[in-house]
Design a protein around this motif. Structure first.
Motif, PDB file in Angstrom:
ATOM      1  N   ILE A   1     -10.151  -4.966   1.597  1.00 39.84           N
ATOM      2  CA  ILE A   1      -8.997  -5.885   1.699  1.00 39.84           C
ATOM      3  C   ILE A   1      -8.233  -5.614   2.992  1.00 39.84           C
ATOM      4  N   ASP A   2      -7.843  -4.356   3.161  1.00 48.29           N
ATOM      5  CA  ASP A   2      -7.047  -3.942   4.325  1.00 48.29           C
ATOM      6  C   ASP A   2      -7.046  -2.420   4.374  1.00 48.29           C
ATOM      7  N   PRO A   3      -7.681  -1.817   5.371  1.00 54.10           N
ATOM      8  CA  PRO A   3      -7.762  -0.346   5.442  1.00 54.10           C
ATOM      9  C   PRO A   3      -6.399   0.345   5.462  1.00 54.10           C
ATOM     10  N   THR A   4      -5.365  -0.358   5.896  1.00 55.49           N
ATOM     11  CA  THR A   4      -4.039   0.290   5.974  1.00 55.49           C
ATOM     12  C   THR A   4      -3.407   0.476   4.596  1.00 55.49           C
ATOM     13  N   LEU A   5      -3.961  -0.172   3.559  1.00 55.77           N
ATOM     14  CA  LEU A   5      -3.381  -0.033   2.223  1.00 55.77           C
ATOM     15  C   LEU A   5      -3.452   1.403   1.715  1.00 55.77           C
ATOM     16  N   LEU A   6      -4.452   2.162   2.172  1.00 53.14           N
ATOM     17  CA  LEU A   6      -4.609   3.545   1.731  1.00 53.14           C
ATOM     18  C   LEU A   6      -4.078   4.540   2.759  1.00 53.14           C
ATOM     19  N   SER A   7      -3.340   4.055   3.730  1.00 51.29           N
ATOM     20  CA  SER A   7      -2.771   4.934   4.749  1.00 51.29           C
ATOM     21  C   SER A   7      -1.283   5.129   4.501  1.00 51.29           C
ATOM     22  N   TRP A   8      -0.840   6.379   4.691  1.00 47.65           N
ATOM     23  CA  TRP A   8       0.582   6.686   4.539  1.00 47.65           C
ATOM     24  C   TRP A   8       1.392   6.269   5.765  1.00 47.65           C
ATOM     25  N   THR A   9       0.718   6.070   6.899  1.00 47.91           N
ATOM     26  CA  THR A   9       1.459   5.869   8.155  1.00 47.91           C
ATOM     27  C   THR A   9       1.075   4.621   8.937  1.00 47.91           C
ATOM     28  N   ASP A  10      -0.136   4.096   8.768  1.00 44.66           N
ATOM     29  CA  ASP A  10      -0.569   2.942   9.571  1.00 44.66           C
ATOM     30  C   ASP A  10       0.372   1.757   9.354  1.00 44.66           C
ATOM     31  N   GLY A  11       0.837   1.212  10.449  1.00 50.27           N
ATOM     32  CA  GLY A  11       1.730   0.064  10.370  1.00 50.27           C
ATOM     33  C   GLY A  11       3.154   0.397   9.999  1.00 50.27           C
ATOM     34  N   LEU A  12       3.441   1.691   9.862  1.00 50.84           N
ATOM     35  CA  LEU A  12       4.785   2.121   9.463  1.00 50.84           C
ATOM     36  C   LEU A  12       5.534   2.637  10.685  1.00 50.84           C
TER      37      LEU A  12
ATOM     38  N   GLY B   1       0.790  -1.228   0.000  1.00 55.81           N
ATOM     39  CA  GLY B   1       0.000   0.000   0.000  1.00 55.81           C
ATOM     40  C   GLY B   1       0.818   1.272   0.000  1.00 55.81           C
ATOM     41  N   LEU B   2       0.146   2.371   0.350  1.00 53.99           N
ATOM     42  CA  LEU B   2       0.743   3.702   0.225  1.00 53.99           C
ATOM     43  C   LEU B   2       1.963   3.917   1.112  1.00 53.99           C
ATOM     44  N   GLY B   3       2.132   3.112   2.149  1.00 52.94           N
ATOM     45  CA  GLY B   3       3.310   3.263   2.993  1.00 52.94           C
ATOM     46  C   GLY B   3       4.606   3.120   2.207  1.00 52.94           C
TER      47      GLY B   3
END
Length: 496
Positions: free
Chosen positions: A231-242, A71-73
């Motif tokens: 699928i996974d909300p974090t795919l469109l996040s720049w920071t989640d899980g990073l 994703g975006l991360g």
């Protein structure tokens, strides 16, 4: 495979070879012509040549693959590269163009460093040439891996030269075409083909995401966003899980720009100093458009694949899969050509820089100091062949990852040359002893970091990208050693 694909690829290959033959007739009479194009590049050609030789198959395979998978991360790598490229054009380009001429009209990076630091000239040329040849063999291999993956995915079961299979045949064809135009046409051929290839790459990265989003089965931004969130909300996040370390390792890719010989050599070849700002604007615009396209392709390609039930075993092949699925064969062939353009533009640049170092910094330095210009050009051509063969051997493992090979070589160059190039151009106190220390410390730090696996896991936590400790260690070594040793007046002020 549809005949339209072969037609497009044949036209592309013929165009590249034709440019090589044109360059052979116009700019291969001297070593400066063959290795630096006679310093006659227009700002347009210099800008797109620097960009195309920089991005490689990573732009169409590695980056979309990373976006597809996480994703975006992963886009922070692209952001770091954009910032690094801008400052490379701003800080290094004008100074390097000016100082390479001022210090003995150097035509290679090792020769410039030797002229800039005459007290350590021999050591600098040898060490820097060794670093260039080693890391470029790895870097070139990453491009050949990308070529092998293209043929493996796109022409499965249809081509098999000498029992090498699709992957091995892809490596042979990719390297073969690059060698033809690079060997015969030298730097001018590489730069002109880079310009054409850069245009093809950018056009492909505009067309592909647009069709993925708005063509049949796409559904537009809203539908893609909904699918990705499911699928996974974090795919469109720049920071989640990073993590902070993960973010830092991504954005510090930009540090590598200051030390990439195949990119900064374009600055040495640009027509004049006043053309640098024009080239910078063109180059950064091209890079921004291409990066947005690559990020969009990866992230929205994931949504398209899920919505249409596509199986994607290797995320780095998403460009190839979509090109084959969504377009008329003639356009598919053009898109394959765009991927080959990304691969070939970098391979040719790297082969030429490596061969330049072997010719100027080994052959002419140790074996034949009195070698004629014609002989030097011949040796340069043979060196291109040799480095290409070594890279093909490294690339022979079909399980190799494009992004992994690129990241290792990028860090090696960035740490070994980045701080040294910056300080040699901008800090008059830098001396030869400091230059040698910084180059060795940077390269060794990167290799040790990779060997110990600290780029994957460091002290029980996430890995730290090897360019960070390498760049910092090299910078510190240059400053400390330069201050601790005598300055022999090696810096020559350029009169205005």
């Amino acid at each position: 495979m549809a005949i339209g694909v072969w037609i497009s690829l044949f036209v592309y290959f013929a165009l590249m070879i034709g440019i090589g033959l044109y360059a052979m007739r116009t700019s291969t009479s001297t070593s400066e012509d063959y290795m630096l194009g006679g310093r006659t590049l227009s700002p347009q050609v210099a800008a797109l040549s620097a960009g195309a030789s920089d991005m490689s198959g990573w732009l169409l395979l590695g980056l979309p693959g990373a976006m597809f998978a996480s994703g975006l991360g992963s886009a922070w790598i692209g952001i770091g590269l954009l910032v690094g490229a801008f400052f490379n054009w701003l800080l290094v380009a004008p100074r390097l163009r000016e100082q390479t001429v001022h210090y003995g009209n150097a035509i290679t990076i090792p020769a410039f460093l030797a002229n800039r630091f005459p007290t350590r000239a021999m050591s600098l040329r040898v060490v820097s040439a060794i670093v260039i040849v080693i890391f470029f063999a790895i870097y070139t291999a990453s491009g050949l891996v990308a070529g092998g993956k293209l043929f493996q995915s796109a022409f499965s079961g249809l081509i098999n030269i000498g029992g090498l299979g699709d992957y091995g045949t892809g490596i042979v064809i990719t390297l073969g075409v690059v060698l033809v135009y690079t060997v015969v046409g030298g730097f001018l051929a590489v730069s002109l083909t880079d310009f054409v290839q850069g245009c093809i790459m950018m056009l492909a990265l505009v067309i592909m995401p647009a069709v993925v989003l708005f063509g049949e089965g796409g559904g537009g931004f809203a539908q893609a966003s909904q699918t990705l969130n499911e699928i996974d909300p974090t795919l469109l996040s720049w920071t989640d899980g990073l993590t902070f370390i993960g973010w830092l390792s991504a954005v510090t890719w930009g540090l590598g720009y200051f030390g990439q010989p195949h990119i900064i050599v374009r600055f040495m070849a640009i027509r004049s100093l006043k053309d640098v700002p024009v080239a910078r604007n063109i180059g950064m615009s091209w890079m921004l458009i291409s990066m947005i396209g690559a990020v969009s392709l990866g992230i929205f390609g994931r949504a398209y694949a899920v919505r249409n039930g596509m199986q994607v075993d290797d995320p780095e092949t998403i460009f190839i899969i979509l090109a084959n699925l969504l377009f008329h064969p003639l356009v598919t062939g053009f898109l394959y050509a765009a991927l080959l353009a990304a691969i070939m533009s970098t391979i040719s640049s790297q082969l030429l820089v490596a061969s330049s170092s072997l010719t100027e910094d080994f052959y002419r330095l140790f074996l034949r100091k009195e070698a004629s210009e014609k002989e030097a050009v011949t040796v340069g051509r043979v060196s291109v062949l040799l480095v290409g063969i070594v890279a093909a051997i490294i690339a022979s493992d079909p399980n190799s990852q494009v992004l992994g090979l690129v990241s290792n070589a990028w860090a090696g160059f960035g740490a070994a040359f980045g701080p040294l190039i910056l300080l040699s151009l901008m800090w008059s106190r830098t001396n030869g002893a400091g230059a040698i220390a910084g180059m060795i410390v940077g390269a060794v730090t990167v290799m040790v970091w990779i060997t110990l696996g600290w780029n994957a896991s460091f002290m029980g936590g996430p890995g730290i990208y090897e360019i960070i400790p390498g760049f910092i260690a090299s910078l510190i070594a240059i400053v400390i050693v330069s201050r601790a040793t005598s300055d022999s007046g090696e810096y020559k002020q350029i009169s205005r």
